[in-house]
Design a protein around this motif. Structure first.
Motif, short mmCIF file in Angstrom:
data_model
loop_
_atom_site.label_atom_id
_atom_site.label_comp_id
_atom_site.label_asym_id
_atom_site.label_seq_id
_atom_site.Cartn_x
_atom_site.Cartn_y
_atom_site.Cartn_z
N VAL A 81 6.43 -7.52 4.71
CA VAL A 81 6.60 -6.14 5.17
C VAL A 81 7.42 -5.35 4.16
N GLU A 82 8.56 -5.91 3.75
CA GLU A 82 9.41 -5.23 2.78
C GLU A 82 10.45 -6.20 2.24
N LEU A 83 11.02 -5.84 1.12
CA LEU A 83 12.17 -6.57 0.60
C LEU A 83 13.42 -6.09 1.31
N THR A 118 2.61 -11.36 -5.86
CA THR A 118 1.62 -10.88 -4.90
C THR A 118 0.36 -10.30 -5.56
N GLY A 119 0.16 -10.59 -6.84
CA GLY A 119 -1.12 -10.32 -7.47
C GLY A 119 -1.40 -8.87 -7.77
N ARG A 147 2.27 -4.55 -3.51
CA ARG A 147 2.93 -3.31 -3.04
C ARG A 147 4.33 -3.23 -3.62
N MET A 148 4.50 -3.79 -4.80
CA MET A 148 5.81 -3.88 -5.42
C MET A 148 6.49 -2.52 -5.54
N GLY A 149 5.74 -1.49 -5.93
CA GLY A 149 6.33 -0.18 -6.08
C GLY A 149 6.94 0.34 -4.79
N ASP A 150 6.21 0.17 -3.67
CA ASP A 150 6.73 0.60 -2.36
C ASP A 150 7.98 -0.19 -1.99
N PRO A 196 10.63 5.56 -8.64
CA PRO A 196 9.27 5.09 -8.90
C PRO A 196 9.18 4.34 -10.24
N VAL A 197 8.34 3.33 -10.25
CA VAL A 197 8.18 2.51 -11.45
C VAL A 197 7.13 3.16 -12.35
#
Length: 445
Positions: free
Chosen positions: A141-143, A175-176, A180-183, A192-193
């Motif tokens: 869901v999130e970090l 996670t390929g 959703r790394m940016g989120d 933002p990246v």
């Protein structure tokens, strides 16, 4: 050796890169949890989250050696299950716009088998470790944490919706390409990246065939390389376990291969050389033709963020996605985990180690990224930045080496070394290769 305070590692994503990372963390921590969104198949079958697994994959010897250093015995397991070690360029027939690459003996090789078999062998090896636990059918869901430190992740089961917070001293995101790394980083309070994207519209069309002895190919692997400055239509056939061949047609924007029966073969016939068409015309098809699109070069510049959270590292396709037509994906993933292991052994948990770990993983992809984007940026329909003057000069010289490789065994080996990431691009600047490249004439096809 650095001291380690952590006792629990968390890996988000249970594919090739994630499981290799879990193996590294298991040697450093008492417990590792892998969160995987799909259910693992019991046998070598495709996971839902890896749709491109049905298409041709080349595992370069450089990547195989990296994998073997992380989990010894995996290569023997793959060979016993039907994978084939193919020497390159001696046992690989590669046709370029200058003709066939000279086939000569060399130390480099490629491993030919399905992506499913590679994933299965790595799972079998890694998950024997009782320190590693997998949560399957579970979404991230999130970090959790903040811009200074990641403390774990919130997860939720896909079947019953159960979930909660998993605390961890170190978190690896694997996670390929659909990450959703940016989120997740935004949720921690990071900006933002920035991304580098080069999209040449690469598309695949793949079909499996039965390996009939009567239709044995010119070599175990046959490749008709597309010209990125022109039509960019190409194809490759290679052996798979179970007496099968994998035949993939590939093209860039404007020349995408079709998945309809008659058009598929017509496309194969239109390639720069008829070898693949003639070979497949006499073979027995197994199943339908499958297509795959949306393959871009995408690199989030994590190193350009003003801060980087302690306890976090991003690996595999989540850190650098490459156009798979260049066949570097699995190899770069394995090289990145080797870089992670080596830098982790030197740095431990000291302050600032996470940023340095991330930079080490990113550097492991530099050579493949340069090869892929500099090649793709030559295509007339590419979406991306203009080629730099240095890249144009490099491409021009690489083309001369490729031309020389048609006749000169030394140039052929040098080309293979760079393509397989075994040596840096500077290796083709030795006096003997340089002389061969500069004196090469266009060969007959």
């Amino acid at each position: 050796m650095p001291a380690f305070s952590g006792r629990h590692g968390l890996v988000l994503g249970g594919g090739l890169a994630g499981l290799l990372a879990a193996r590294v963390l298991a040697d450093r921590m008492g417990k590792v949890t892998v969160v995987e969104r799909d259910a693992y198949p019991e046998s070598p079958q495709a996971r839902k989250g890896v749709p491109h697994a049905r298409h041709t994959h080349l595992f370069l010897g450089t990547g195989v050696r990296a994998m073997e250093s992380l989990i010894p015995g995996t290569l023997a397991m793959l060979l016993a299950a039907g994978a084939r070690r193919v020497e390159m360029p001696a046992e690989v027939a590669v046709h370029t716009k200058h003709g066939w690459i000279r086939r000569t003996r060399h130390d480099e090789f490629i491993l030919c088998c399905s992506r499913d078999l590679v994933d299965w062998a790595v799972r079998e090896q890694v998950l024997r470790d009782e320190r590693i636990t997998v949560l399957q059918n579970t979404d991230v869901v999130e970090l959790t944490g903040n811009a200074s430190r990641v403390t774990g992740a919130l997860v939720q089961g896909r079947v019953h919706g159960e979930g909660g917070h998993i605390e961890a001293d170190r978190v690896v995101v694997a996670t390929g390409r659909s990450t959703r790394m940016g989120d997740w980083l935004g949720g921690l309070g990071l900006p933002p990246v920035p991304e580098e994207v080069v999209d040449v519209g690469t598309a695949y069309a793949t079909r499996l065939f039965r390996a009939d002895q009567a239709t044995a190919p010119l070599a175990p692997v046959v490749s008709i390389a597309g010209d990125p400055t022109g039509t960019a239509m190409g194809g490759v056939v290679l052996p798979l376990e179970g007496d099968r061949w994998s035949f993939t047609l590939m093209g860039m924007r404007g020349t995408e291969p079709p998945v309809e029966e008659g058009e598929f073969m017509a496309y194969a016939k239109a390639l720069a050389h008829p070898a693949l068409h003639d070979l497949i015309s006499a073979a027995t098809p197994l199943g339908r033709i499958r297509g795959f699109r949306g393959m871009v070069n995408r690199r989030p510049r994590l190193d350009r963020l003003p801060t980087w959270p302690e306890g976090l590292v991003v690996v595999g396709d989540a850190a650098c996605t490459l156009n798979p037509a260049h066949a570097h994906g699995m190899t770069v993933a394995a090289l990145g985990i080797v870089a992670f292991r080596e830098r982790l052994a030197r740095l431990g948990d000291r302050p600032g180690s996470a940023r340095r770990l991330q930079r080490a993983v990113s550097r492991a992809a530099d050579a493949a990224w340069s090869q892929s984007v500099n090649d793709d940026l030559q295509h007339p329909a590419v979406v991306g930045p203009p080629l730099s003057a240095a890249a144009r000069l490099g491409n021009a010289y690489a083309d001369r080496v490729l031309r020389a490789a048609v006749a000169d065994p030394r140039a052929a080996r040098a080309f293979v070394d760079v393509f397989t990431l075994a040596r840096s691009p500077a290796s083709v600047l030795t006096p003997r290769v340089l002389l061969s490249a500069l004196s090469a004439r266009r060969a007959s096809r």
